[in-house]
Design a protein around this motif. Sequence first.
Motif: not given
Length: 181
Positions: A11-31
């Motif tokens: 939910s961020s579009s900033r060039p320096t965002r870390i959202g993709p890393k956070v989203a990837q980590w969340i996705s890896e915890l999916a059941p």
Amino acid sequence: MTSHKIGIIVSSSRPTRIGPKVAQWISELAPYGSEVEIVDLAEVDLPFLAEPEQPATGNYTLPSTIAWSERVRQFDALIVALPEYNAGYPAVVKNAIDSLHAEWNELPIGVIGYGWGAAAGAVNQFGEVLDRVKALRLDGPGLSFGQDLTPEGEILDAAPEDAVRGLYDQIVAAAREKVAA
């Protein structure tokens, strides 16, 4: 076991965002048995409130809005990785919510805030918006810089994996209940 499709929103579009890393980590915890897809709002690229009619009419005319509506409708639930910017949440996620209407009704949406203070202010404000659009809001854990992740988005050992798994459990249960209703 029925498979559930869960979208994880960057939910961020900033060039320096870390959202993709956070989203990837969340996705890896999916059941097991859940299908997850990361949806980056920077790539969705919605124009700012550009539809000629109010979203409540459902008369979407812009290809970008139609595509966004179709994308949201394909999910059984969403998790929003939400940063805090200046004690609020990013405009791009507000625009993504405000561009649609009926798509949010009773959709289970989990929120995982990240930033200084676990993005508590942004999560609170965003929760009010989700309540207004009648989404089924499910509050997840917050991630704090220095404790759970670095400002560069590296996830630390103390990050609340069990709490994220618990959020998934709530989301899957809510999705099942919605289908059964």
